[in-house]
Design a protein around this motif. Structure first.
Motif, PDB file in Angstrom:
ATOM      1  N   ALA A   1       0.962  -1.208   0.013  1.00  0.00           N
ATOM      2  CA  ALA A   1       0.213   0.046   0.088  1.00  0.00           C
ATOM      3  C   ALA A   1       0.822   1.291  -0.092  1.00  0.00           C
ATOM      4  CB  ALA A   1      -0.964   0.074   1.124  1.00  0.00           C
ATOM      5  N   ALA A   2       2.017   1.182   0.784  1.00  0.00           N
ATOM      6  CA  ALA A   2       2.791   2.529   0.706  1.00  0.00           C
ATOM      7  C   ALA A   2       3.343   2.705  -0.579  1.00  0.00           C
ATOM      8  CB  ALA A   2       3.967   2.158   1.766  1.00  0.00           C
ATOM      9  N   VAL A   3       3.757   1.700  -1.360  1.00  0.00           N
ATOM     10  CA  VAL A   3       4.356   1.718  -2.527  1.00  0.00           C
ATOM     11  C   VAL A   3       3.235   2.444  -3.490  1.00  0.00           C
ATOM     12  CG1 VAL A   3       5.401   0.522  -4.568  1.00  0.00           C
ATOM     13  CG2 VAL A   3       5.970  -0.107  -2.309  1.00  0.00           C
TER      14      VAL A   3
ATOM     15  N   GLU B   1       3.422  10.631  -7.038  1.00  0.00           N
ATOM     16  CA  GLU B   1       4.068  10.828  -8.175  1.00  0.00           C
ATOM     17  C   GLU B   1       3.664  10.981  -9.447  1.00  0.00           C
ATOM     18  OE1 GLU B   1       6.730   7.694  -8.199  1.00  0.00           O
ATOM     19  OE2 GLU B   1       7.582   7.757  -6.430  1.00  0.00           O
ATOM     20  N   GLY B   2       2.053  10.873  -9.289  1.00  0.00           N
ATOM     21  CA  GLY B   2       1.147  11.109 -10.461  1.00  0.00           C
ATOM     22  C   GLY B   2       1.238  10.005 -11.621  1.00  0.00           C
ATOM     23  N   ARG B   3       1.672   8.774 -10.977  1.00  0.00           N
ATOM     24  CA  ARG B   3       1.775   7.717 -11.930  1.00  0.00           C
ATOM     25  C   ARG B   3       0.602   6.758 -12.035  1.00  0.00           C
ATOM     26  NH1 ARG B   3       7.888   5.282 -10.853  1.00  0.00           N
ATOM     27  NH2 ARG B   3       7.566   4.475 -12.932  1.00  0.00           N
ATOM     28  N   LEU B   4      -0.151   6.946 -11.139  1.00  0.00           N
ATOM     29  CA  LEU B   4      -1.506   6.420 -11.080  1.00  0.00           C
ATOM     30  C   LEU B   4      -2.357   7.285 -10.147  1.00  0.00           C
ATOM     31  CD1 LEU B   4      -1.575   4.949  -7.955  1.00  0.00           C
ATOM     32  CD2 LEU B   4      -0.263   3.197  -9.270  1.00  0.00           C
TER      33      LEU B   4
ATOM     34  N   VAL C   1      -9.052  -0.853 -12.281  1.00  0.00           N
ATOM     35  CA  VAL C   1      -8.034  -1.966 -12.675  1.00  0.00           C
ATOM     36  C   VAL C   1      -7.713  -2.143 -13.992  1.00  0.00           C
ATOM     37  CG1 VAL C   1      -7.545  -4.610 -12.685  1.00  0.00           C
ATOM     38  CG2 VAL C   1      -8.625  -3.214 -10.436  1.00  0.00           C
ATOM     39  N   ASP C   2      -8.784  -1.981 -14.957  1.00  0.00           N
ATOM     40  CA  ASP C   2      -8.589  -2.267 -16.353  1.00  0.00           C
ATOM     41  C   ASP C   2      -7.685  -1.127 -16.946  1.00  0.00           C
ATOM     42  OD1 ASP C   2     -10.230  -4.665 -16.598  1.00  0.00           O
ATOM     43  OD2 ASP C   2     -10.998  -3.875 -18.613  1.00  0.00           O
ATOM     44  N   ARG C   3      -7.508   0.105 -16.413  1.00  0.00           N
ATOM     45  CA  ARG C   3      -6.568   0.901 -16.971  1.00  0.00           C
ATOM     46  C   ARG C   3      -5.137   0.329 -17.162  1.00  0.00           C
ATOM     47  NH1 ARG C   3      -4.024   6.605 -14.560  1.00  0.00           N
ATOM     48  NH2 ARG C   3      -2.466   6.676 -16.194  1.00  0.00           N
ATOM     49  N   PHE C   4      -4.873  -0.615 -15.988  1.00  0.00           N
ATOM     50  CA  PHE C   4      -3.641  -1.258 -16.168  1.00  0.00           C
ATOM     51  C   PHE C   4      -3.508  -2.671 -16.382  1.00  0.00           C
ATOM     52  CE2 PHE C   4      -4.363   1.924 -12.777  1.00  0.00           C
ATOM     53  CZ  PHE C   4      -3.504   2.862 -12.968  1.00  0.00           C
TER      54      PHE C   4
ATOM     55  N   HIS D   1       3.049  -3.101 -13.639  1.00  0.00           N
ATOM     56  CA  HIS D   1       2.795  -2.644 -14.896  1.00  0.00           C
ATOM     57  C   HIS D   1       3.331  -1.056 -14.845  1.00  0.00           C
ATOM     58  CE1 HIS D   1       0.172  -1.482 -18.328  1.00  0.00           C
ATOM     59  NE2 HIS D   1      -0.070  -0.593 -17.949  1.00  0.00           N
ATOM     60  N   VAL D   2       2.880  -0.233 -13.822  1.00  0.00           N
ATOM     61  CA  VAL D   2       3.427   1.248 -13.881  1.00  0.00           C
ATOM     62  C   VAL D   2       4.716   1.360 -13.826  1.00  0.00           C
ATOM     63  CG1 VAL D   2       3.054   3.118 -12.405  1.00  0.00           C
ATOM     64  CG2 VAL D   2       0.994   1.688 -12.683  1.00  0.00           C
ATOM     65  N   THR D   3       5.813   0.583 -12.823  1.00  0.00           N
ATOM     66  CA  THR D   3       7.001   0.953 -12.760  1.00  0.00           C
ATOM     67  C   THR D   3       7.975   0.056 -13.837  1.00  0.00           C
ATOM     68  OG1 THR D   3       7.363  -1.053 -11.145  1.00  0.00           O
ATOM     69  CG2 THR D   3       6.670   1.230 -10.333  1.00  0.00           C
ATOM     70  N   GLY D   4       7.488  -1.051 -14.199  1.00  0.00           N
ATOM     71  CA  GLY D   4       8.233  -1.910 -15.080  1.00  0.00           C
ATOM     72  C   GLY D   4       8.924  -2.817 -14.152  1.00  0.00           C
ATOM     73  N   HIS D   5       8.818  -2.841 -12.951  1.00  0.00           N
ATOM     74  CA  HIS D   5       9.596  -3.609 -12.103  1.00  0.00           C
ATOM     75  C   HIS D   5       8.597  -4.258 -11.072  1.00  0.00           C
ATOM     76  CE1 HIS D   5      12.435   0.078 -12.437  1.00  0.00           C
ATOM     77  NE2 HIS D   5      13.178  -0.774 -12.907  1.00  0.00           N
TER      78      HIS D   5
END
Length: 355
Positions: free
Chosen positions: A88-90, A97-100, A106-109, A185-189
């Motif tokens: 949750a913290a992540v 950071e405006g990345r989500l 959920v379907d956006r990602f 999906h958002v970070t690539g990691h």
């Protein structure tokens, strides 16, 4: 109370050893909960129990106690659903950071991943996942299912109709497995990489790890036991495949690290004010749960925040005052605590509401 259910059991029976006590030689004072701790063994039927209390930001006044054999101060252990607070913290950092956005579906990602049997990822938001109001069926409710990937766990859940309607609180490990995929999906990691980079490394949580497919505990560690039935024998379940728990509960940690984490989180060292307020907002779950953390109001009017974790061979509970200055984490070396509904509140009352 939220738990990650015990997932794996190894059929090796042992006998319960005798009762003892231990403390750190440098311990400066006796914490109020210390006198309550032996009840977890005598009344709670746990082989051994330990707690660590922190009453200063530096940890200079940490107080440690253990009861029963086999638990040491520096031991690593499986922390189960306490993983959820880290995830949750992540997610909240990514929101800052405006990345989500927490209102994103959920379907956006993960388009099309949650479909069928009345499940619809187009309607479930990240906030619903974080607050356990998605309605998704808990994959760990299927005893025969031992998924070793996130997609397999989600498939197990979506093979069932929702456990409850969207917007109603119902604790589900599936929610955080989905969040783990969204972080990737958002970070690539993977979520484990992001937890290490954003939380473990900055806070110097040297005893905390996410094992992935590693079945063994890092040293030092004791043994972990599962009780076959009330009053029955114990099986050694120290080694297990943590992939079944994944983002819902794979974390390994120590008493020191968990106190440090919750202290830093509640003191605002990991989250900006807006995201910290969101973390502690229980409105979506009707007072039962925030976002990866839950409150417990005690008889003296104090509310403590934290989480518990249960996975085969381990039960852990971390609780802290709202400012993070007073934290307590206790653990037992089995996943079953008899009379937990009385013993755990009693221990928290003893520490946070001393006479």
């Amino acid at each position: 109370m939220p738990v990650l259910r015990a997932l794996l059991v190894t059929p090796l029976v042992i006998t319960l050893l005798g009762l003892g006590t231990a403390s750190l030689p440098s311990e400066p004072h006796l914490t109020p909960a210390a006198s309550y701790l032996p009840r977890l063994v005598v009344q709670g039927d746990a082989p051994a129990a330990a707690l660590l209390v922190r009453t200063s930001a530096s940890g200079a006044h940490d107080a440690y106690r253990s009861t029963g054999p086999g638990i040491r101060y520096a031991d690593r252990f499986r922390a189960g659903s306490i993983t959820k607070t880290f995830v949750a913290a992540v997610v909240l950092q990514l929101a800052h950071e405006g990345r989500l956005r927490l209102a994103d579906p959920v379907d956006r990602f993960l388009p099309g991943l949650i479909r069928g049997h009345g499940n619809d990822g187009r309607r479930i938001t990240l906030r619903a996942l974080l607050s356990h109001t998605s309605g998704l069926y808990d994959y760990t409710d299927v005893p025969s299912a031992h998924p070793v990937s996130a997609t397999a766990a989600i498939r197990t859940a979506t093979d069932h109709r929702p456990a409850t309607r969207l917007g109603r609180y119902a604790y589900s490990n599936t929610d955080y497995v989905v969040l783990g995929l969204i972080v990737q999906h958002v970070t690539g990691h993977g979520y484990a990489t992001e937890i290490r980079r954003r939380i473990i490394a900055p806070l110097h949580l040297t005893g905390t790890s996410l094992p992935g497919a590693r079945t063994t505990l890092p040293a030092p560690h004791g043994r972990a036991y599962a009780r076959e039935a009330a009053g029955g024998g114990l099986s050694d379940v120290t080694d297990l495949d943590p992939r079944t728990a994944g983002a819902a509960g794979e974390l390994i940690s120590t008493l020191t690290d968990l106190n440090r984490f919750y202290s830093a989180l509640l003191a605002g060292r990991l989250l900006a004010p807006v995201q910290l307020a969101a973390l502690l907002n229980t409105a979506a779950a009707h007072g039962n749960y925030g976002l990866g953390i839950f409150p417990q109001r005690l008889s003296c009017g104090v509310t403590v925040w934290g989480h518990n974790g249960r996975i085969a061979g381990s039960y852990v509970r971390a609780a802290a005052t709202r400012d993070g200055r007073h934290t307590l984490t206790y653990r037992i070396d089995t996943d079953t605590l008899a009379d937990a509904g009385t013993l755990e509140p009693g221990l928290l009352e003893a520490e946070f509401c001393p006479a």
